[in-house]
Design an enzyme around this catalytic site. Structure first.
Site, PDB file in Angstrom:
ATOM      1  N   HIS A   1       3.917 -17.188  -3.481  1.00  0.00           N
ATOM      2  CA  HIS A   1       5.317 -16.824  -3.188  1.00  0.00           C
ATOM      3  C   HIS A   1       6.242 -18.017  -3.470  1.00  0.00           C
ATOM      4  CE1 HIS A   1       3.419 -13.863  -0.157  1.00  0.00           C
ATOM      5  NE2 HIS A   1       3.995 -13.116  -1.073  1.00  0.00           N
TER       6      HIS A   1
ATOM      7  N   LYS B   1       3.426  -1.420  10.627  1.00  0.00           N
ATOM      8  CA  LYS B   1       2.363  -2.382  10.310  1.00  0.00           C
ATOM      9  C   LYS B   1       2.103  -3.273  11.506  1.00  0.00           C
ATOM     10  CE  LYS B   1       2.207  -3.149   5.320  1.00  0.00           C
ATOM     11  NZ  LYS B   1       2.425  -4.167   4.275  1.00  0.00           N
TER      12      LYS B   1
ATOM     13  N   ARG C   1       1.202 -10.500 -10.357  1.00  0.00           N
ATOM     14  CA  ARG C   1       0.061 -11.394 -10.558  1.00  0.00           C
ATOM     15  C   ARG C   1      -0.853 -10.898 -11.670  1.00  0.00           C
ATOM     16  NH1 ARG C   1      -1.341 -10.839  -4.366  1.00  0.00           N
ATOM     17  NH2 ARG C   1      -0.731  -8.756  -5.072  1.00  0.00           N
TER      18      ARG C   1
ATOM     19  N   SER D   1      -1.683 -12.741   0.556  1.00  0.00           N
ATOM     20  CA  SER D   1      -1.614 -13.047   1.992  1.00  0.00           C
ATOM     21  C   SER D   1      -2.851 -12.488   2.698  1.00  0.00           C
ATOM     22  CB  SER D   1      -0.362 -12.423   2.609  1.00  0.00           C
ATOM     23  OG  SER D   1       0.788 -12.907   1.970  1.00  0.00           O
TER      24      SER D   1
HETATM   25  O1  PNS Z   1       5.089  -7.974   0.257  1.00  0.00           O
HETATM   26  P1  PNS Z   1       5.081  -6.503   0.013  1.00  0.00           P
HETATM   27  O2  PNS Z   1       4.444  -5.794   1.185  1.00  0.00           O
HETATM   28  O3  PNS Z   1       4.450  -6.145  -1.304  1.00  0.00           O
HETATM   29  O4  PNS Z   1       6.627  -6.026  -0.086  1.00  0.00           O
HETATM   30  C1  PNS Z   1       6.957  -4.670  -0.241  1.00  0.00           C
HETATM   31  C2  PNS Z   1       8.467  -4.436  -0.012  1.00  0.00           C
HETATM   32  C3  PNS Z   1       8.908  -5.007   1.303  1.00  0.00           C
HETATM   33  C4  PNS Z   1       9.250  -5.102  -1.136  1.00  0.00           C
HETATM   34  C5  PNS Z   1       8.713  -2.890  -0.058  1.00  0.00           C
HETATM   35  O5  PNS Z   1       7.811  -2.264   0.803  1.00  0.00           O
HETATM   36  C6  PNS Z   1      10.132  -2.505   0.330  1.00  0.00           C
HETATM   37  O6  PNS Z   1      11.064  -2.791  -0.372  1.00  0.00           O
HETATM   38  N1  PNS Z   1      10.278  -1.853   1.496  1.00  0.00           N
HETATM   39  C7  PNS Z   1      11.572  -1.443   2.009  1.00  0.00           C
HETATM   40  C8  PNS Z   1      11.728   0.079   2.064  1.00  0.00           C
HETATM   41  C9  PNS Z   1      12.177   0.609   0.733  1.00  0.00           C
HETATM   42  O7  PNS Z   1      13.211   0.269   0.190  1.00  0.00           O
HETATM   43  N2  PNS Z   1      11.331   1.501   0.173  1.00  0.00           N
HETATM   44  C10 PNS Z   1      11.562   2.098  -1.114  1.00  0.00           C
HETATM   45  C11 PNS Z   1      11.045   1.194  -2.217  1.00  0.00           C
HETATM   46  S1  PNS Z   1      10.905   2.081  -3.689  1.00  0.00           S
END
Ligand code: PNS
Length: 173
Positions: free
Chosen positions: A15, A39, A88, A126
């Protein structure tokens, strides 16, 4: 300003690599931690904010924030038009592609920019950091020192990473 959203449970050197690359392109980067009640994270949102603040202490171009609800709504609310995501490997691509296109449909004014971390972090996540640490493996060089310290504090003396000798292979009879 670009938003770098994620769970960051915990933040890894992969990150940090993406934040560093983003700072070459954007003036400011806002690390935005998703508050997700579904979560059960290892680190609370407050702990993750504190960890990232410490990792970037003194760097005025990196801010840390939390958000809930739709990412594009958050981006709009803070006046950002770019979302940065790290890719990645090909395995990341499908989900990221879906998310980018859905976000574009939800708000066409916001663009997603993908960046690739250094090859040395291409396997890092993570989830693996937590698992390796819990099972007694070393995570030095994979996470910033503040995360290593927090992992030790979190698992305390119970952690095999601190106390226990390495596992011995068992002979199969
Ligand atoms: O670190 P991660 O878990 O891969 O991050 C995922 C994240 C937080 C970027 C994604 O889950 C997100 O944007 N969640 C917010 C809800 C949202 O906007 N959902 C629609 C996305 S298409």
């Amino acid at each position: 300003m670009a938003i770098f959203p994620g769970s960051f449970d915990p933040i890894t050197n992969g990150h940090l690599d993406i934040v560093g690359r983003s700072l070459r392109v954007f003036d400011d980067v806002r690390v935005a931690i998703l508050v997700n009640p579904d979560k059960r994270p290892l680190f609370s949102v407050e702990e993750r904010v504190a960890i990232i603040r410490e990792a970037y202490r003194g760097n005025r171009r990196v801010a840390v924030d939390t958000f809930s609800g739709l990412l594009v709504d958050y981006a709009e609310a803070v006046g950002a038009s770019v979302i940065v995501r790290g890719i990645r490997a090909i395995s990341d691509f499908e989900f990221e592609f879906q998310m980018a296109l859905m976000n574009r449909r939800l708000n066409p004014r916001i663009e997603t920019v993908f960046m690739m971390p250094a090859e040395s972090y291409s396997y890092l996540s993570s989830r693996l950091v937590k698992e390796v640490f819990q099972l007694g493996g070393k995570v030095t060089g994979l996470v910033p020192p503040v995360v290593e310290r927090r992992l030790r504090e979190k698992y305390g003396a119970a952690s095999r990473a601190i106390e226990a000798p390495p596992a011995r292979p068992r002979r199969i009879r």
